[in-house]
Design a protein around this motif. Structure first.
Motif, PDB file in Angstrom:
ATOM      1  N   TYR A  24       0.827  -1.198   0.000  1.00 59.86           N
ATOM      2  CA  TYR A  24       0.000   0.000   0.000  1.00 59.86           C
ATOM      3  C   TYR A  24       0.865   1.252   0.000  1.00 59.86           C
ATOM      4  O   TYR A  24       1.897   1.321   0.666  1.00 59.86           O
ATOM      5  N   SER A  25       0.429   2.257  -0.746  1.00 61.95           N
ATOM      6  CA  SER A  25       1.145   3.528  -0.815  1.00 61.95           C
ATOM      7  C   SER A  25       0.802   4.402   0.388  1.00 61.95           C
ATOM      8  O   SER A  25      -0.294   4.302   0.946  1.00 61.95           O
ATOM      9  N   ARG A  26       1.751   5.254   0.756  1.00 61.04           N
ATOM     10  CA  ARG A  26       1.422   6.315   1.708  1.00 61.04           C
ATOM     11  C   ARG A  26       0.373   7.208   1.063  1.00 61.04           C
ATOM     12  O   ARG A  26       0.518   7.622  -0.090  1.00 61.04           O
ATOM     13  N   LEU A  27      -0.677   7.503   1.802  1.00 58.69           N
ATOM     14  CA  LEU A  27      -1.808   8.189   1.179  1.00 58.69           C
ATOM     15  C   LEU A  27      -1.567   9.670   0.918  1.00 58.69           C
ATOM     16  O   LEU A  27      -2.334  10.298   0.192  1.00 58.69           O
ATOM     17  N   ALA A  31       2.005   8.155  -6.026  1.00 59.22           N
ATOM     18  CA  ALA A  31       2.517   8.540  -7.358  1.00 59.22           C
ATOM     19  C   ALA A  31       2.534  10.062  -7.507  1.00 59.22           C
ATOM     20  O   ALA A  31       2.207  10.611  -8.560  1.00 59.22           O
ATOM     21  N   GLY A  32       2.894  10.735  -6.416  1.00 58.76           N
ATOM     22  CA  GLY A  32       2.970  12.188  -6.435  1.00 58.76           C
ATOM     23  C   GLY A  32       1.690  12.897  -6.053  1.00 58.76           C
ATOM     24  O   GLY A  32       1.670  14.133  -5.951  1.00 58.76           O
ATOM     25  N   TYR A  33       0.620  12.153  -5.826  1.00 57.95           N
ATOM     26  CA  TYR A  33      -0.663  12.748  -5.447  1.00 57.95           C
ATOM     27  C   TYR A  33      -0.920  12.555  -3.948  1.00 57.95           C
ATOM     28  O   TYR A  33      -0.476  11.569  -3.342  1.00 57.95           O
ATOM     29  N   ASP A  34      -1.665  13.482  -3.391  1.00 53.93           N
ATOM     30  CA  ASP A  34      -2.111  13.417  -2.009  1.00 53.93           C
ATOM     31  C   ASP A  34      -3.606  13.077  -2.012  1.00 53.93           C
ATOM     32  O   ASP A  34      -4.406  13.780  -2.645  1.00 53.93           O
ATOM     33  N   LEU A  35      -3.994  12.004  -1.329  1.00 47.57           N
ATOM     34  CA  LEU A  35      -5.403  11.604  -1.297  1.00 47.57           C
ATOM     35  C   LEU A  35      -6.286  12.721  -0.771  1.00 47.57           C
ATOM     36  O   LEU A  35      -7.423  12.905  -1.239  1.00 47.57           O
ATOM     37  N   GLN A 153      -3.454   3.668  -9.670  1.00 50.71           N
ATOM     38  CA  GLN A 153      -3.502   2.649  -8.625  1.00 50.71           C
ATOM     39  C   GLN A 153      -4.956   2.342  -8.280  1.00 50.71           C
ATOM     40  O   GLN A 153      -5.869   3.069  -8.672  1.00 50.71           O
ATOM     41  N   LYS A 154      -5.152   1.262  -7.515  1.00 43.09           N
ATOM     42  CA  LYS A 154      -6.507   0.824  -7.149  1.00 43.09           C
ATOM     43  C   LYS A 154      -6.837   1.268  -5.734  1.00 43.09           C
ATOM     44  O   LYS A 154      -6.103   0.961  -4.791  1.00 43.09           O
ATOM     45  N   LEU A 155      -7.945   1.972  -5.605  1.00 49.79           N
ATOM     46  CA  LEU A 155      -8.405   2.414  -4.288  1.00 49.79           C
ATOM     47  C   LEU A 155      -9.240   1.318  -3.642  1.00 49.79           C
ATOM     48  O   LEU A 155     -10.134   0.758  -4.272  1.00 49.79           O
ATOM     49  N   GLN A 156      -8.952   1.021  -2.398  1.00 61.57           N
ATOM     50  CA  GLN A 156      -9.746   0.069  -1.625  1.00 61.57           C
ATOM     51  C   GLN A 156     -10.547   0.837  -0.571  1.00 61.57           C
ATOM     52  O   GLN A 156     -10.036   1.767   0.050  1.00 61.57           O
TER      53      GLN A 156
END
Length: 304
Positions: A24-27, A31-35, A153-156
């Motif tokens: 899992y990516s840091r949110l 990929a350069g984006y902030d959730l 990426q895939k959001l869960q």
């Protein structure tokens, strides 16, 4: 009427290996984006009503509250359905007040609360339910497509059980058992119906200075659960009211609880107006729920 269902946000990335083998990516760095920013931008896209002819739904976001300091977003997700002609009656007189046409939609406000801390691969999402109906499926279908188009990426968005928030609630003192839509006493039910009362509720309280037990006694199998099995056939929903350090939480229990400890009933600290929670009151209550989760999920993180 209203309750809250908690969920987790995660961003799956098979190309990374985080702590404990997690993909899992840091949110705050997907990929350069902030959730947090992605969610803010997404909500702004639906400031006006959007109509989906395939699902016969209409929806928009309103009353958006964004706190960049605490990385919290609170908002109403207003959703309605159309496509069927119905009569709207006055329940006191039985007379038709309004005839709903096929192109009319009854708009229901669903509260949503997001907490996205920096440096973690999980975020907390609270969505409200009305009459056991929620908006998770609609929201996820819309936002996951937007999210993937940006990050690749895939959001869960998975259910977050309340026992992950604070195990001490499982040992909290149970003060009431509420059986809603109770129809166990037919003769009494018939008499109440004649008085215009359409839904009965049986409330079970302990004897003075005694306890009904702990919440954990009613989870899974056990003597306590078996003792109330007779109520399952006479009630649509069985709820337990538990108290801990002056706070109360209401959970569904028993065999008809489809996802026990995953749906939290509003308590009497939430102010209601015309059957709808007051936004600021709902916001304050949700922040307390988030704090209880944060103590377990984000070690070392200070929540104001």
């Amino acid at each position: 009427m209203y309750s809250i269902s908690p969920y987790l946000f995660r961003s799956y990335n098979k190309n990374i290996m985080g702590p404990q083998g997690r993909h899992y990516s840091r949110l705050d760095d997907i990929a350069g984006y902030d959730l947090f920013t992605l969610l803010d931008d997404f909500i702004k896209k639906y400031a006006s009503y959007e109509i989906n002819d395939n699902t016969k739904q209409v929806y928009r976001f309103e009353n958006v509250f964004i706190d960049q300091g605490s990385r919290t977003i609170s908002v109403w997700f207003v959703v309605g359905t159309y496509g069927i002609k119905t009569d709207i009656i006055d329940i006191d007189t039985g007379l038709v007040n309004f005839r709903k046409a096929e192109n009319n939609a009854e708009m229901i406000k669903y509260y949503m609360h997001f907490f996205i801390p920096v440096g973690f691969d999980e975020a907390i999402v609270l969505t409200s339910n009305y009459r056991s109906s929620g908006v998770k499926t609609l929201f996820y279908s819309l936002f996951s497509k937007y999210f993937s188009s940006k990050t690749k990426q895939k959001l869960q968005m998975n259910t977050l059980s309340y026992d992950k928030a604070l195990n001490s609630w499982l040992d909290a003192r149970m003060t009431e058992i509420r059986c809603t839509k109770f129809n166990g006493c037919k003769d009494i039910t018939d008499q109440l119906t004649l008085l215009g009362h359409q839904e009965q509720e049986l409330v079970i309280k302990p004897q003075k200075n005694k306890s009904l037990g702990r919440l954990r006694d009613f989870i899974g199998k056990g003597d306590k659960l078996e003792a109330i099995e007779v109520l399952f056939e006479t009630s649509a929903v069985i709820k337990s009211v538990v108290e801990l350090d002056g706070k109360k939480r209401t959970f569904r229990i028993g065999e008809k609880a489809t996802n026990v400890l995953c749906e939290i009933e509003l308590d009497d600290t939430v102010v209601m107006t015309n059957g709808v929670p007051v936004f600021s009151s709902m916001q304050k209550w949700s922040e307390e729920i988030v704090k209880e989760y944060a103590q377990r999920m984000y070690p070392g993180l200070s929540i104001g």
